[in-house]
Design an enzyme around this catalytic site. Sequence first.
Site, PDB file in Angstrom:
ATOM      1  CG  HIS A 103      -5.684  10.115 -37.911  1.00  7.13           C
ATOM      2  ND1 HIS A 103      -6.019  10.695 -39.111  1.00  7.13           N
ATOM      3  CD2 HIS A 103      -6.440   8.993 -37.821  1.00  7.13           C
ATOM      4  CE1 HIS A 103      -6.966   9.972 -39.708  1.00  7.13           C
ATOM      5  NE2 HIS A 103      -7.224   8.925 -38.941  1.00  7.13           N
TER       6      HIS A 103
ATOM      7  NE  ARG B  38      -3.699  -0.136   2.370  1.00 10.05           N
ATOM      8  CZ  ARG B  38      -4.965  -0.398   2.110  1.00 10.05           C
ATOM      9  NH1 ARG B  38      -5.358  -1.620   1.953  1.00 10.05           N
ATOM     10  NH2 ARG B  38      -5.852   0.564   2.009  1.00 10.05           N
TER      11      ARG B  38
ATOM     12  CD1 TRP C 268       2.856   5.493  -2.782  1.00  8.54           C
ATOM     13  CD2 TRP C 268       1.572   7.300  -2.507  1.00  8.54           C
ATOM     14  NE1 TRP C 268       2.659   6.061  -4.013  1.00  8.54           N
ATOM     15  CE2 TRP C 268       1.885   7.172  -3.883  1.00  8.54           C
ATOM     16  CE3 TRP C 268       0.772   8.370  -2.112  1.00  8.54           C
ATOM     17  CZ2 TRP C 268       1.422   8.053  -4.860  1.00  8.54           C
ATOM     18  CZ3 TRP C 268       0.316   9.260  -3.074  1.00  8.54           C
ATOM     19  CH2 TRP C 268       0.641   9.095  -4.434  1.00  8.54           C
TER      20      TRP C 268
ATOM     21  CE  LYS D 223      -2.000  -3.819 -15.005  1.00  4.01           C
ATOM     22  NZ  LYS D 223      -3.200  -3.521 -14.356  1.00  4.01           N
TER      23      LYS D 223
ATOM     24  CE  LYS E 163      -4.097  -4.008  -5.476  1.00  5.26           C
ATOM     25  NZ  LYS E 163      -3.956  -4.333  -6.905  1.00  5.26           N
TER      26      LYS E 163
ATOM     27  CD  GLU F  90       0.086  -0.710 -12.976  1.00  2.08           C
ATOM     28  OE1 GLU F  90      -0.026   0.016 -11.992  1.00  2.08           O
ATOM     29  OE2 GLU F  90      -0.848  -1.422 -13.390  1.00  2.08           O
TER      30      GLU F  90
ATOM     31  N   GLY G 142      -4.046   9.047   5.312  1.00  2.00           N
ATOM     32  CA  GLY G 142      -5.017  10.031   4.840  1.00  2.00           C
ATOM     33  C   GLY G 142      -4.353  11.365   4.586  1.00  2.00           C
TER      34      GLY G 142
END
Length: 603
Positions: A503, A26, A73, A484, A598, A487, A100
């Site tokens: 284009h 996480r 994080w 995928k 995550k 990352e 948070g």
Amino acid sequence: MCGIVGIVGKSARDIVLNGLSKLEYRGYDSAGIYLNDLKGHEYLTKKVGRISNLKAALTPDEQGLVGIGHTRWATHGKPTEANAHPHFDVTKRFYLVHNGVIENFKELRDNYLQNVNLVSDTDTEVIVQLVSLFAREEKLDTLTAFKKVLNLVRGSYAFLLVDNTQPDHIFIAKNKSPMMLGVGDGFNVIASDALSVLDQTQTFVDLQDGDVADITKDSYKIENLETGAVDRPAHKVNLDPDAASKGTYEFYMLKEIDEQPGVIRKLSQTYLDSEGHPNFDPKIVDAMSQADRIYIFAAGTSYHAGLVGKAMIEKMTNIPVEVDLASEAGYHFPMLSKNPFFIFLTQSGETADSRVVLKEVNRRNLPSLTITNVEGSTLSREATYTILLQAGPEIAVASTKAYTAQIAVEAILAKAIGEKLNVEFANEFDLREELALAAEGMQQLVDGKEKLQELAKKYLISSRNAFYIGRGIDYYVALEAALKLKEVSYIQTEGFAAGELKHGTISLIEDGTPVIAIINDPVTNELTRGNVQEVEARGASAIIIAAKEFARESDDIVLPEISYLMSVFLTAIPIQLLAYYASKEKGLDVDKPRNLAKSVTVE
Ligand code: M6R
């Protein structure tokens, strides 16, 4: 985002460190732990990088019967030791970990803490300094000072606070960030995800937004900032501790890719009856059948699953579907039809961007459904209805099994509404048989993974950039395939509608640029082949993933037979495996790519 574990009453060091290791996916840019042995010794250790760095920094005598820990994080300030949690106040009496974001931390700092020397750049430190300030200057007890601060705070938080003058307590507060209290015999444990402490207890109390708790080893007292004292019953969770372990796999991502055939079978068994009719709560199906437009909101991989869901729902129900990025829709709300219905697709159920949109939907009193993998998650609690993905815990940061599970649930939902509206295509589509074919085909593809490893080695690992192209559903899968690959392997990859390259973007094609074409669409397969020739003529190395029906001998991956609408289940496997092997062969940490986390609980 970030992970929190705390315990009172038991060998805190090991339990906190083990729990943090399970939550590391996480957030993993720094970590820290505070321990108190209740005999007058306390230890604070923080390290930049992984939990392994933190473990290595602890000496054998740093133990405790109370502990709080955090894996971070970064949101405010760089990943440094000073910015890592736990944070402490100027008197070194209070220690705090936080998940948070405190929206008004600057305002609080400027209003109250002008004379306090802050040692970090974080929003969290402001909170612990404020608790200390109120406790000192207003002679408040800790819980009262804590509540006073909570009443001033705007934002999301899960807090654990220790006061070293009463170290046998942990004070907890929760608002919009997940937090579970685990009840044990002679100890209590707190974590941002029950999975991290399942080896300690299976009995949990779900804390609600606004809850503040005071726990000791034998007791917990919970009150709510708005409603006062509350009684939150403990319940047993039905989670398999082994489901969150890697077993013999080197990385979770491969385990989770391999689990997909089983997940699809489980969803078919759970949500289809013995005659192949969907058995969702009829209230959900009724509400959705009355909609004149369905709006799907999501982020990242879930957004890509939403795009595929649009194709399925429109085909089976004739109801138009709009798919929006939650991060955009939150502040640029789409223009609505008369009878809208809202779907929130979210593996974690905690994505802040999606939550902003759901709040607005609720403000307008409109019906909503959250499709999520996490029972009791915030978006699940806040929506009118929930359907669970039943995919088991997804630990790798790159989402794989949740993606295909989301699409399977959307397919079953589409059939349910289509049958309710008596749409011929839905009535005749044998979804049970199709999902069985999908699971079987997925199994064949995971069994043949070596071929994808070879392709990743040959074309991807030394490439700076790459393209995925496709049309129709294949285009939606190309978007997911590109996300995928980039990352986890850091190869800059774009997913493109095959006809769109010429284009402008075709100017990026150079000798050897890998272009991976997905060819399942019965209407446009020849056109996509034409686009492949165009890029090959400019030096690209094409890799072709094609449906058996349209395959040519030279194609690299030929998918087992399945209807076009279901082809995503098969295509998902090679695109996920290419990403996995590109990352692994480059020697990267597949499960924890740099800069990511995550569950993204910040906007
Ligand atoms: O939990 P959610 O499904 O709401 O998460 C949405 C995205 O953050 C997530 O899909 C992200 O894009 C993954 N890293 C993709 O692999």
